[in-house]
Scaffold this motif. Sequence first.
Motif, PDB file in Angstrom:
ATOM      1  N   CYS A 180      22.620  -3.993  69.978  1.00  0.00           N
ATOM      2  CA  CYS A 180      23.112  -2.652  70.637  1.00  0.00           C
ATOM      3  C   CYS A 180      24.149  -2.173  69.960  1.00  0.00           C
ATOM      4  N   TYR A 181      25.011  -2.750  69.696  1.00  0.00           N
ATOM      5  CA  TYR A 181      26.079  -2.208  68.465  1.00  0.00           C
ATOM      6  C   TYR A 181      25.387  -1.495  67.299  1.00  0.00           C
ATOM      7  N   ASP A 182      24.497  -2.064  66.662  1.00  0.00           N
ATOM      8  CA  ASP A 182      23.806  -1.573  65.639  1.00  0.00           C
ATOM      9  C   ASP A 182      23.030  -0.274  66.176  1.00  0.00           C
ATOM     10  N   PHE A 183      22.668  -0.131  67.436  1.00  0.00           N
ATOM     11  CA  PHE A 183      21.966   0.998  68.011  1.00  0.00           C
ATOM     12  C   PHE A 183      22.751   2.262  68.132  1.00  0.00           C
ATOM     13  N   LEU A 184      24.077   1.982  68.274  1.00  0.00           N
ATOM     14  CA  LEU A 184      24.821   3.171  68.616  1.00  0.00           C
ATOM     15  C   LEU A 184      25.038   3.846  67.371  1.00  0.00           C
ATOM     16  N   LEU A 432      26.944   3.118  51.359  1.00  0.00           N
ATOM     17  CA  LEU A 432      26.327   4.496  50.874  1.00  0.00           C
ATOM     18  C   LEU A 432      24.729   4.467  51.718  1.00  0.00           C
ATOM     19  N   LEU A 433      24.218   3.506  51.412  1.00  0.00           N
ATOM     20  CA  LEU A 433      22.824   3.306  52.080  1.00  0.00           C
ATOM     21  C   LEU A 433      22.562   3.472  53.733  1.00  0.00           C
ATOM     22  N   ALA A 434      23.756   2.890  53.966  1.00  0.00           N
ATOM     23  CA  ALA A 434      23.752   2.963  55.520  1.00  0.00           C
ATOM     24  C   ALA A 434      24.277   4.149  56.057  1.00  0.00           C
ATOM     25  N   GLY A 435      24.999   4.796  55.307  1.00  0.00           N
ATOM     26  CA  GLY A 435      25.761   6.270  55.637  1.00  0.00           C
ATOM     27  C   GLY A 435      24.711   7.109  55.798  1.00  0.00           C
ATOM     28  N   LEU A 436      23.798   7.066  54.859  1.00  0.00           N
ATOM     29  CA  LEU A 436      22.556   8.125  54.637  1.00  0.00           C
ATOM     30  C   LEU A 436      21.430   7.838  55.892  1.00  0.00           C
ATOM     31  N   SER A 437      21.704   6.906  56.825  1.00  0.00           N
ATOM     32  CA  SER A 437      20.812   6.398  57.857  1.00  0.00           C
ATOM     33  C   SER A 437      21.330   6.720  59.379  1.00  0.00           C
ATOM     34  N   ASN A 438      22.840   6.396  59.225  1.00  0.00           N
ATOM     35  CA  ASN A 438      23.858   6.484  60.514  1.00  0.00           C
ATOM     36  C   ASN A 438      23.848   8.033  61.248  1.00  0.00           C
ATOM     37  N   TYR A 439      23.886   8.073  62.557  1.00  0.00           N
ATOM     38  CA  TYR A 439      24.407   9.049  63.060  1.00  0.00           C
ATOM     39  C   TYR A 439      25.765   8.880  63.183  1.00  0.00           C
ATOM     40  N   LEU A 440      26.194   7.598  63.423  1.00  0.00           N
ATOM     41  CA  LEU A 440      27.643   7.374  63.546  1.00  0.00           C
ATOM     42  C   LEU A 440      27.940   6.374  62.741  1.00  0.00           C
ATOM     43  N   ASN A 441      29.003   6.413  61.894  1.00  0.00           N
ATOM     44  CA  ASN A 441      29.396   5.480  60.863  1.00  0.00           C
ATOM     45  C   ASN A 441      30.516   4.298  61.719  1.00  0.00           C
ATOM     46  N   GLU A 442      30.671   3.378  61.042  1.00  0.00           N
ATOM     47  CA  GLU A 442      31.511   2.202  61.608  1.00  0.00           C
ATOM     48  C   GLU A 442      32.833   2.648  62.049  1.00  0.00           C
ATOM     49  N   GLU A 443      33.528   3.789  61.558  1.00  0.00           N
ATOM     50  CA  GLU A 443      34.570   4.082  62.137  1.00  0.00           C
ATOM     51  C   GLU A 443      34.542   5.037  63.409  1.00  0.00           C
ATOM     52  N   GLN A 444      33.405   5.577  63.503  1.00  0.00           N
ATOM     53  CA  GLN A 444      33.042   6.385  64.766  1.00  0.00           C
ATOM     54  C   GLN A 444      32.590   5.345  65.689  1.00  0.00           C
ATOM     55  N   LYS A 445      31.923   4.183  65.595  1.00  0.00           N
ATOM     56  CA  LYS A 445      31.738   3.440  66.525  1.00  0.00           C
ATOM     57  C   LYS A 445      32.838   2.649  66.996  1.00  0.00           C
ATOM     58  N   GLN A 446      33.743   2.514  66.141  1.00  0.00           N
ATOM     59  CA  GLN A 446      35.018   1.866  66.546  1.00  0.00           C
ATOM     60  C   GLN A 446      35.696   2.625  67.688  1.00  0.00           C
ATOM     61  N   GLU A 447      35.643   3.873  67.427  1.00  0.00           N
ATOM     62  CA  GLU A 447      36.389   5.114  68.354  1.00  0.00           C
ATOM     63  C   GLU A 447      35.569   4.944  69.623  1.00  0.00           C
ATOM     64  N   LEU A 448      34.184   4.703  69.725  1.00  0.00           N
ATOM     65  CA  LEU A 448      33.521   4.950  70.710  1.00  0.00           C
ATOM     66  C   LEU A 448      33.364   3.670  71.355  1.00  0.00           C
ATOM     67  N   VAL A 449      33.541   2.482  70.891  1.00  0.00           N
ATOM     68  CA  VAL A 449      33.318   1.228  71.763  1.00  0.00           C
ATOM     69  C   VAL A 449      34.662   0.602  71.788  1.00  0.00           C
ATOM     70  N   SER A 450      34.939   0.044  73.054  1.00  0.00           N
ATOM     71  CA  SER A 450      36.364  -0.576  73.477  1.00  0.00           C
ATOM     72  C   SER A 450      36.796  -1.621  72.387  1.00  0.00           C
ATOM     73  N   PRO A 451      38.082  -1.854  71.925  1.00  0.00           N
ATOM     74  CA  PRO A 451      38.268  -3.040  71.039  1.00  0.00           C
ATOM     75  C   PRO A 451      37.798  -4.178  71.442  1.00  0.00           C
ATOM     76  N   VAL A 460      26.763  -2.389  60.187  1.00  0.00           N
ATOM     77  CA  VAL A 460      25.364  -2.437  60.177  1.00  0.00           C
ATOM     78  C   VAL A 460      25.041  -2.253  58.649  1.00  0.00           C
ATOM     79  N   TYR A 461      26.150  -2.385  57.818  1.00  0.00           N
ATOM     80  CA  TYR A 461      25.734  -2.311  56.211  1.00  0.00           C
ATOM     81  C   TYR A 461      24.865  -3.655  56.112  1.00  0.00           C
ATOM     82  N   ARG A 462      24.812  -4.819  56.737  1.00  0.00           N
ATOM     83  CA  ARG A 462      24.177  -5.959  56.202  1.00  0.00           C
ATOM     84  C   ARG A 462      22.662  -5.682  56.164  1.00  0.00           C
TER      85      ARG A 462
END
Length: 642
Positions: A180-184, A432-451, A460-462
């Motif tokens: 679900c975290y990847d889905f975000l 780079l490859l993940a960034g071309l597929s993401n709507y939200l990057n890892e920093e934006q997901k960190q802002e959206l999801v509680s610590p 999602v880079y994996r």
Amino acid sequence: MCGIAGRFHSVRLPDDPLWHERADRLLAHRGPDGRGHYLDGHCELVHRRLALIDLSPAGQQPMPNEDGSVQVVCNGEIYNHTELRSELKKRGHRFRSTSDTEVLVHLYEEHGEHLVDHLRGMFAFAIYDRARRRLMLARDRFGIKPLYYARHGEQWVFSSEMKTILALEGFTPSLDRQACYDFLGLTYIPEPATGFSNIHALPKGASVTFERGEANQEKFYQAKAQVRAELSLPEVVEEAEGALLEAVRMQVRADVPVAALLSGGIDSSLVVAATARVTAQPPATFNVRFPDKDYDETPLALAVSRHCGTEHRTIDLETDAITPESILELLKHFDQPFADTSLIPMYFVSRAVRERGYICTLSGDGGDEVFGGYGRFWRANQFIRLMRLPHVMQRAASGAGRFLSVRTPNLGRQMVKAVQLAQAGRRDASVLLAGLSNYLNEEQKQELVSPDASREMQTVYRHFDGYQPPGVSDLEELSRRLTENLFAVSLPGDMLRKVDMMSMYAGIEVRVPLLDEKVAALGLSLTHKMKTDGREGKLVLRSLAERWLPPEVARHPKHGFGIPLDRMLPEGFQAVLNDLLLAPEAKISAFLNMKVVRHWLSLFAQARLGKHGTTISREGLYQRIFIVLALELWMRKHNLSW
């Protein structure tokens, strides 16, 4: 095209006398033309039939071999079944039907689990070998058809859709937080994970065998870009023409009329043109007309229809065709979080096709992945140049992007993002490859999801790693990685999942000639310069289009199958969003930063009134809303908690 499900235990199948009725009912939309059931002490098989080949009772499934010791249920089509049947008859096998499915049981008798090496088509099937107390599942090379499985106690259960697994007596679903975290970020869950930690997707191009209490999975195909640098563009276009005509010739085999989805883009237009060349009568064609002209390609679809002589129908997707209830039902139908908004027009055009008496269509899906049609391919040239710039010049380019954001927000955002991805790509290509597929990057997901909720989550880079050499060293290497990642991640997880779930919900089959094995093999052999000239993509298909299609279609820039969601949603939808997402009992409130969610909802309400110009693009804004909406609906439906 059908729906399949089953249970297996190598010693003794547990009693669940009503499960097959529940499974049959839950899969009825996938096969409204018939049903089938098999049961013995070790295996139970359920089948719902959409009759396309051999419409007689002889085509019903489960389908046995000559003595009934092998049973098969299949979802999909084996396109080379005529050729396989001829070979098998020469080896003494007797056939009871003209169904493509029947070749599977006889191929299994000849080759065992290696039968998959002989198949050309889209398929997800189960073969029960009664004598060996063995169950085999297999899925086609690109993941066109879905197949899920789970272990419940000591039995194994599988299905075309997860809802039948969830209907198993005593089965308790559990949430997969990492999925679900990847889905975000992605808007879909990459396979083989699902939203449930105890249900898995069988990977594309793989089989799994259950025997003596063990599960043995084998990969029989993986998409690999193997460049043939010696070929010229004219040579490749000739190969593409022959391969596409052959693929379409095989895929129009059916005992019912085969129509075509015609968006007006190059991919679907070429499929229609190929169909007109290999059939005695051009197909009926369908497209969706949007009220927003920026999204509408109806004039191009009509031009192709006139050029190819098809009987064309335009489906008007007006705002009153979409209700809050219909959108919520479509999202819930996916059985797991899924938020690609093009699911909406995909469903409505599929429903219109069914209502007009057709149950089988061709589409142009897969062309962008196979031939390099996405913007990331022609932007790869720019990324390489940006990566090679000195750091001071990269900073200057980023500053220019921020300056432009004031007057031209979209262009400015793209410049800043491009520099950020290029800088990251120098350190780790997967970013780079993940960034071309993401709507939200890892920093934006960190802002959206509680610590607390995000603390142990992996990036999602994996999903975009695992390549050698570790760094992006040149344009050809980056292009290869882009292609292989599309085949590995978004094609099965997003594009094909959407097409299958929405078309089957409407009760039609969609065939994809551009994902024919020979066509895809050609695409995987292309050099980067065969994909793009740095300004536009799909050079091979564009060259073929210049031979087959009107000039305005062949030269038209890429236009995705998007939907102007903010303008088309009904008036009451904002209230529905607020009631679902901001309610005290909202599931997402336990792990998401609701301040961010409220901000998105506020911006979305303003955008519907025509107010734009924020730091989030128009498409990015309503995509964010759909992400949290899909997650909330799914968690409520299955009573799941983070």
